[in-house]
Design a protein around this motif. Structure first.
Motif, PDB file in Angstrom:
ATOM      1  N   LYS A  86       0.804  -0.906   0.045  1.00 42.30           N
ATOM      2  CA  LYS A  86       0.569   0.008  -0.088  1.00 42.30           C
ATOM      3  C   LYS A  86       0.986   1.111  -0.315  1.00 42.30           C
ATOM      4  O   LYS A  86       1.935   0.860   1.050  1.00 42.30           O
ATOM      5  CB  LYS A  86      -0.951  -0.202   1.431  1.00 42.30           C
ATOM      6  N   ASP A  87       0.349   2.105  -0.796  1.00 40.26           N
ATOM      7  CA  ASP A  87       1.718   3.395  -1.524  1.00 40.26           C
ATOM      8  C   ASP A  87       2.897   3.099  -1.296  1.00 40.26           C
ATOM      9  O   ASP A  87       4.347   3.363  -0.752  1.00 40.26           O
ATOM     10  CB  ASP A  87       1.134   4.223  -0.045  1.00 40.26           C
ATOM     11  N   GLY A  88       3.630   1.634  -1.920  1.00 38.64           N
ATOM     12  CA  GLY A  88       4.257   2.105  -2.046  1.00 38.64           C
ATOM     13  C   GLY A  88       4.654   0.997  -0.946  1.00 38.64           C
ATOM     14  O   GLY A  88       6.738   0.020  -1.329  1.00 38.64           O
ATOM     15  N   LYS A  89       4.593   0.201   0.285  1.00 38.62           N
ATOM     16  CA  LYS A  89       5.022  -0.009   1.178  1.00 38.62           C
ATOM     17  C   LYS A  89       4.064  -1.664   1.848  1.00 38.62           C
ATOM     18  O   LYS A  89       2.922  -1.418   1.584  1.00 38.62           O
ATOM     19  CB  LYS A  89       4.968   0.819   2.345  1.00 38.62           C
ATOM     20  N   PHE A  90       5.384  -2.601   1.867  1.00 41.46           N
ATOM     21  CA  PHE A  90       4.493  -3.853   2.271  1.00 41.46           C
ATOM     22  C   PHE A  90       4.990  -4.034   4.145  1.00 41.46           C
ATOM     23  O   PHE A  90       6.104  -4.022   3.837  1.00 41.46           O
ATOM     24  CB  PHE A  90       4.669  -4.170   1.319  1.00 41.46           C
TER      25      PHE A  90
END
Length: 266
Positions: free
Chosen positions: A107-111
């Motif tokens: 999500k938004d490039g983060k996991f």
């Protein structure tokens, strides 16, 4: 047989894929609870949870051998955080799983991947693929229970189970207030249907879905418990107490019912 990959179905609730994931989570924890942060019980609760992002469930990753799941990458209700569960016979899948998760469950490039402290191999693979350890972690409390149980309720309070009859309007109000929402809970048909669905799992045991009622008949504590006959543990989710009734003995009573049910079904 070779291992194949596919995504979870787009259909929510009690599908063939739902059953396959449940069976997989049971199987990998049969000998010992190797993945306590995401058991079959958590999957059951998540499947019907009102906060589940159903538009994203098709991003759940499944690795199968001969039609049986051997690897699972799954988020926790919404994208951005999740779990990687694998059959110990197929640990070679770990790198493929972490790569898939980082690309498809972010999500938004983060996991944020929940990897156990004892799984050093998975930690090394995650680090190799750009992940970094943090102090954020899920905590599971384990409480031993036995048959030496007794309790008393304050005068006017009582315990009711879903098996005896269940008022979903009272349940909705209890959950609304227990999770600190402001104002009066909305009582639309959609709101109540959402609560009904949250307790609609085909494996739910109504005797283990409990509420404490106050002298004026309101549900002031709710405790849900998930138990599979034959297991040596039960999963408690959720525990919800209306604010003005917190720090009272009644908030702790529901855990006793697990032992009663378990011991009479051995």
């Amino acid at each position: 047989m070779s291992i194949t990959f596919r995504k979870y179905t787009t259909e929510p609730l009690f599908t063939e894929d739902y059953i396959k994931v449940r069976n997989f989570l049971i199987r990998i924890n049969l000998k010992e609870l190797t993945n306590p942060h995401f058991t079959w019980a958590r999957w059951e609760w998540m499947t019907t949870h009102g906060g589940l992002d159903r538009t994203a469930i098709s991003q759940i990753g499944l690795w199968e051998e001969n039609g049986e799941i051997v690897g699972l990458v799954i988020f926790d209700c919404s994208l951005g955080e999740g779990f990687l569960c694998v059959d110990e016979k197929h640990n070679t899948l770990k790198e493929e799983m972490i790569v898939y998760a980082s690309k498809n469950l972010a999500k938004d490039g983060k996991f944020h991947a929940d990897i156990g402290d004892s799984d050093r191999e998975f930690q090394r693979i995650a680090t190799k693929n750009g992940f970094r350890p943090t102090q954020n972690r899920g905590v599971i409390a384990a409480i031993d229970i036995d048959d030496n149980i007794s309790y008393s309720l304050p005068q006017g309070y009582s315990i009711v189970s879903m098996a005896e009859g269940w008022d979903f309007h009272k349940y909705h109000e209890c959950m609304w207030r227990s999770f600190n929402h402001e104002g009066e809970p909305p009582q639309t048909e959609g709101d109540i249907n959402c609560r009904i669905e949250m307790l609609s799992s085909p494996t739910i045991i109504p005797e283990l879905v409990l509420a404490v009622t106050s002298p004026d008949g309101k549900y002031v504590v709710h405790c849900g418990m998930w138990y599979r006959p034959g297991d040596d543990y039960a999963y408690v989710e959720p525990v919800a107490t209306v604010p003005e009734y917190r720090m009272m003995t009644i908030s702790l009573l529901n855990s006793n019912q697990v032992s009663k049910y378990k011991l009479t079904n051995n």
